[in-house]
Design a protein around this motif. Structure first.
Motif, PDB file in Angstrom:
ATOM      1  N   GLU A 123      -8.927  -2.014  11.540  1.00 12.26           N
ATOM      2  CA  GLU A 123      -9.465  -1.568  10.249  1.00 12.26           C
ATOM      3  C   GLU A 123     -10.840  -0.927  10.414  1.00 12.26           C
ATOM      4  OE1 GLU A 123      -8.937  -3.726   6.319  1.00 12.26           O
ATOM      5  OE2 GLU A 123      -8.533  -5.346   7.745  1.00 12.26           O
TER       6      GLU A 123
ATOM      7  N   GLY B 254      -2.324   6.051   0.301  1.00 14.69           N
ATOM      8  CA  GLY B 254      -3.079   5.006   0.986  1.00 14.69           C
ATOM      9  C   GLY B 254      -3.560   3.898   0.077  1.00 14.69           C
TER      10      GLY B 254
ATOM     11  N   SER C 127       0.857  -1.190   0.000  1.00 15.92           N
ATOM     12  CA  SER C 127       0.000   0.000   0.000  1.00 15.92           C
ATOM     13  C   SER C 127       0.890   1.236   0.000  1.00 15.92           C
ATOM     14  CB  SER C 127      -0.952   0.011   1.200  1.00 15.92           C
ATOM     15  OG  SER C 127      -0.245  -0.051   2.410  1.00 15.92           O
TER      16      SER C 127
ATOM     17  N   HIS D 154      -2.126  -1.446   9.228  1.00 16.28           N
ATOM     18  CA  HIS D 154      -3.517  -1.188   8.880  1.00 16.28           C
ATOM     19  C   HIS D 154      -4.342  -2.408   8.487  1.00 16.28           C
ATOM     20  CE1 HIS D 154      -2.731   3.063   9.166  1.00 16.28           C
ATOM     21  NE2 HIS D 154      -1.736   2.963   8.301  1.00 16.28           N
TER      22      HIS D 154
ATOM     23  N   LYS E 179      -4.196   0.664  -1.737  1.00 12.44           N
ATOM     24  CA  LYS E 179      -3.786  -0.726  -1.534  1.00 12.44           C
ATOM     25  C   LYS E 179      -3.592  -1.359  -2.911  1.00 12.44           C
ATOM     26  CE  LYS E 179      -5.029  -5.028   0.835  1.00 12.44           C
ATOM     27  NZ  LYS E 179      -6.044  -5.715   1.685  1.00 12.44           N
TER      28      LYS E 179
ATOM     29  N   THR F  91      -5.790   2.591   2.770  1.00 12.52           N
ATOM     30  CA  THR F  91      -5.526   2.781   4.192  1.00 12.52           C
ATOM     31  C   THR F  91      -5.939   4.208   4.569  1.00 12.52           C
ATOM     32  OG1 THR F  91      -3.279   3.611   3.857  1.00 12.52           O
ATOM     33  CG2 THR F  91      -3.545   1.219   4.061  1.00 12.52           C
TER      34      THR F  91
ATOM     35  N   GLU G 212     -10.502   2.511  11.969  1.00 10.24           N
ATOM     36  CA  GLU G 212      -9.867   3.458  11.058  1.00 10.24           C
ATOM     37  C   GLU G 212     -10.753   3.783   9.855  1.00 10.24           C
ATOM     38  OE1 GLU G 212      -5.152   2.588  12.049  1.00 10.24           O
ATOM     39  OE2 GLU G 212      -6.046   1.695  10.257  1.00 10.24           O
TER      40      GLU G 212
END
Length: 416
Positions: free
Chosen positions: A304, A180, A175, A209, A182, A336, A307
């Motif tokens: 996860e 961010g 990632s 993450h 992925k 992420t 977040e």
């Protein structure tokens, strides 16, 4: 599997740095997770325990040496459960970058002039420059998987022409530490395996993450860094057993030549390795399951979920501000909680200085070593990007502080 109830208050209570006020008695807001998270109490406790109860080097007959031998084995097994690999495939080092250069040197005999190495435009340079160095040393050619400028993802439309029978190595970040995003690493590695290329994964930004599976990825080599997931400054490498055994590393003549020790030159940072055990225990404590691997996977799912809520809140806000240029993949792309953006008419360093001085917000600016991206999107003339990245100790209330700070900055700028 029993569901674990996540409490951000209980998580925050385990991070001493969150309770430290600055000279103005304002608690800091740490939005710089991609550059390094704060250290969890369990990590600190294990480090202090090792230091306070006696330190020693390895392979002695006395108690502190025996304790240190056991500590290293404990840590390697903990990492093996975190990454789903064998403890014999785990080695420690100074940091990811140093380990990558060591591994690059060891791979030299496997390449020759005319061979090809594939890297990406989206990656941190720690997963690019060691392999460029290797190419220069061997006469190999470096090819880049380009970034899609519109989607902020890797452009895989020409993958079959990039990874060919000449390809000997493919290095992919799981990632992006900038956007961010992925990456579709498993898909890319499957293509690499069809031509028998060595696959290398940079998991530094991934491990904090989401759950990483070394086996499922078909990765031959994987790197991560403990200080990015609540631990000490320590680099970690996982290398497939058959490849690890075949590689030769520069070492002192009497030093061990068996895996994983032959990569670990000199005396290791034993107190940091002790701390790593506490760090992994923290993640494990967030999940439930029949064994540590299951608990770690469940713990990462809990992280996860928390977040994701923060990510949605900040994304909706940033997208609502006309002055914000957000560098982020479309919503259907898995990401992420890491945001790169610029503010129209404001130098990025000026913005982060304002956030720090007026609101005690820890927000970074620059290229974050994703410098190829800073060439694809020329941004350095105005200070590069502003980056916000979350950790499980961040809260919706902290995002509200940032919202106020940004509005104040925009108001101040409009009056100048």
């Amino acid at each position: 599997m029993k569901k674990h109830n996540f409490s951000v208050e209980e998580v925050r209570a385990q991070f001493p740095a969150l309770r430290f006020k600055n000279k103005d008695q304002v608690f800091p807001v740490y939005f710089d997770g991609p550059g390094g998270t704060q250290m969890v109490q369990g990590c600190i406790d294990r480090m202090l325990e090792y230091i306070e109860t006696g330190m020693a080097n390895l392979h002695g007959t006395f108690s502190t040496s025996i304790k240190t031998d056991a500590l290293l084995e404990e840590a390697k097994q903990a990492v093996a459960d975190l990454l789903n690999c064998s403890d014999k495939e785990v080695a420690f080092g100074q940091n990811m970058t140093s380990l990558a250069y060591q591994v690059a040197t060891s791979l030299r005999p496997l390449l020759k002039k005319g061979d090809e190495i594939v890297v990406t435009q989206l990656d941190h340079r720690a997963n690019v420059d060691p392999w460029i160095f290797l190419a220069k040393e061997t006469g190999a050619t470096v090819k880049f998987i380009p970034v899609d400028r519109e989607k902020l993802t890797l452009d895989l439309r020409g993958l079959d022409s990039i990874i060919t029978e000449k390809t000997k190595m493919v290095a992919i970040g799981l990632s992006s530490n900038l956007t961010g995003t992925k990456n579709e690493a498993k898909h890319i590695f499957e293509r690499a395996k069809k031509v028998n290329a060595i696959t290398i994964a940079d998991a530094v930004h991934a491990v904090p993450h989401f759950s990483v599976d070394f086996q499922e990825l078909q990765s031959d080599i994987l790197f991560c860094s403990a200080y990015k997931f609540f631990g000490p400054h320590l680099g970690i490498a996982a290398i497939k057993k058959h490849l690890f055994e075949a590689l030769s590393f520069p070492k002192l003549q009497p030093a061990p030549n068996d895996i994983p020790y032959k990569l670990e030159t000199g005396t290791q940072n034993h107190e940091a390795i002790a701390g790593l055990c506490g760090t992994i225990s923290f993640i494990e404590s967030l999940g439930t399951g029949e064994n540590r691997r299951q608990r770690l996977q469940a713990g990462m799912k809990v992280i996860e979920a928390h977040e994701d809520k923060l990510m949605e809140e900040l994304q909706n806000f940033l997208e609502s501000i006309p002055e914000i240029d957000l560098y982020r993949a479309p919503k259907e792309v898995i990401k992420t909680p890491t945001f790169a953006f610029k503010i129209k008419g404001i130098h990025s360093r000026k913005a982060t200085e304002f956030f720090a001085e007026k609101y005690n917000l820890c927000i970074a600016d620059g290229h974050f070593y994703a410098s190829t991206m800073a060439e694809v999107f020329p941004v350095m003339d105005t200070g590069g990007w502003i980056r916000i990245g979350f950790a499980p100790y961040n809260t919706l209330e902290e995002i509200e502080i940032f919202k106020k700070a940004l509005k104040d900055l925009l108001h101040m700028n409009s009056r100048e």
